[in-house]
Enzyme design. Sequence first.
Site, PDB file in Angstrom:
ATOM      1  N   SER A  35       0.833  -1.198   0.000  1.00  0.00           N
ATOM      2  CA  SER A  35       0.000   0.000   0.000  1.00  0.00           C
ATOM      3  C   SER A  35       0.876   1.259   0.000  1.00  0.00           C
ATOM      4  O   SER A  35       2.069   1.191  -0.335  1.00  0.00           O
ATOM      5  CB  SER A  35      -0.932  -0.039   1.217  1.00  0.00           C
ATOM      6  N   TYR A  76      -3.176   7.129  -8.819  1.00  0.00           N
ATOM      7  CA  TYR A  76      -2.455   6.188  -7.958  1.00  0.00           C
ATOM      8  C   TYR A  76      -3.142   6.076  -6.600  1.00  0.00           C
ATOM      9  O   TYR A  76      -3.390   4.977  -6.092  1.00  0.00           O
ATOM     10  CB  TYR A  76      -1.015   6.675  -7.804  1.00  0.00           C
TER      11      TYR A  76
END
Lengths: 243, 390
Positions: A147, A161
């Site tokens: 992550s 993103y």
Amino acid sequence: MNADGRLHGIRVAITGGTSGLGLALVGECLRRGARVAFVARTRARVEEVAQAHPGSFGIVGDISRKEDIHPIALEITADLGGVDVLVNGASSLGPVPLALLADTDCEDFETALDTNVLGPFRLTKALLGALAASAREGRGSVVLNVSSDAAVNAYPQWGAYSASKAALHHLSRIWNEELSADGVRVLSIDPGDMDTPMHAVAVPDADPTTLKRPETAARELADAIAAALPIRIEADRSVEQLA
Amino acid sequence: MIPAHLPVQRPRDAKLLVVDAYGRISNAPRARFVDFLQRGDLVIANDAATIPASLHGTHAPTGATIEVRLASRPSLAGSDVRRFLAIVFGSGDFRTRTEDRPPPPALAGGDRLTLGPLTTTVQAVLGHPRLVTLGFDGTPQEVWAGIARHGRPIQYAHVPSPLALWDVWTPIAGPPVAFEPPSAGFALDWRSIHAMRDRGIAFATITLAASISSTGDAALDRRLPFDEAYRIPESTASAIRRTVKQSGRIVAVGTTVVRALEHAASVTGTVPSGDGLADERIGPESGLQIVDVILSGTHEPDSSHYQLLRAFADDVTLDAASDALRSRGYRTHEFGDSVLIEKMKYTENPGNTDKLDIIQPRDEKSTDRSVAMGGARRDQCRDVRQLLRL
């Protein structure tokens, strides 16, 4: 057994394994005695990394392409004789250079979603039978989705993103809830800002000395994976039989 | 029965024909199959993923176009890709019925075949112009990569659209070892597995390399099923021991699970963990030692799968079941409907009923587990096995 040794004999698949964090994880997992298969798009680069990491299995494939997912899953489980750990490390920034959302082409957003959300979803789903089997057999099973703090913070120009990483983060949390009784742990971890080729593309002016080394992040992620695996009394003979 | 021609694993209207231990027949939506299980049951499925075993290419000596269908190999080990048993067809593809496919050019030992990125040599022709053993060039990793990229799932003319791997992998697919899908497992989804757990029904898996189901050639089809390598994990073996001890039922998802478990038990009457090669046929003379219930696809009476069902129920009952499948419009083949058949008890037969709650809890385990499996026909399977081990 200390956490460092808990990866010994564990079968680990890593996407995005020829660059940055993924590449560092290939080395770290091998160092800890894991059996490693890694996935990346460019054949020459895959062969280069496989040669530099004896014992690893390099697989050429693009996790953003639906048609590539099952061949990749097949090669992973055939090469390793199953899979205990999947690291979804391959990532796409979306538009390069980074762009305001209002300037982001749909196609670039789609690439980010395909690579950062649908790819990990599809590959995890295709490998879930093998992962759950590992859990039933007492080997433990972990999916680690890489992550980012962009998954929770709103940074201008990181829209594609960020939105994709936010989706991946939440997908990880839900899947962890749904699969915990099956013995499959799904982790979502932000490794921090690292000195990687992807970061250099996103922030060309960044001072590399202020960034975390990917090897450091790889050690931290390997520790997190190890901590999520059960302590095993002995190496599983069935792995050697099947590999 | 009607061939199921759409590659949908769990159509909403999928049906389930239930045959209980007394031969009573009922119908239900297949999504409800967990309702017919009991607390203490152990459901065992085959977690084999299906490899794309159809490889198109060229017979080097003649330049003729061929299709190779990989059909069996001696073990499940990923490194063991030196030798495959295979069926070879001439030109054409799945759109032509296998019965109508032209034969390959005359094959001989030493012939080279080019199959996309793969190259292989015919090692032996096994007494039939289509049946060969092949030895592939390259490392195991290269062979797997070639199969993964170039192969297509084996399919038959009743499904008109080309199958993708995701069409033929069950939701629990793991080791890529099956040549055709263990399609009884299409009925499973993760919701049903969780529903089992919530009701005290255990779930476990074995892995069996399900082989090819049809060759289109009567002489070859008589040799089916080919030998199938299998593996029983220790966690599954111990779950079986636990279930038997507590008088629960063993529920097999698919004929492949029956084949693996009964083969494994054929020596001692119990199921050890480990690897094996199932080389026996199960039929009406086979006393089932382990499996109490089978969840299976629907099968036509001339298939080897149907013969296996005869180990569960007598011919009168199976005839009645076949009548019900036909009259109620059940679909057959891998994407078709399902049957749930409990091993018959021969103590009473109260006749058919359409009630859904007909499978009653059993208060004791049947006592025939120690009876050795009889009547398994090994003859034709054995020659294939021996040739595969040349």
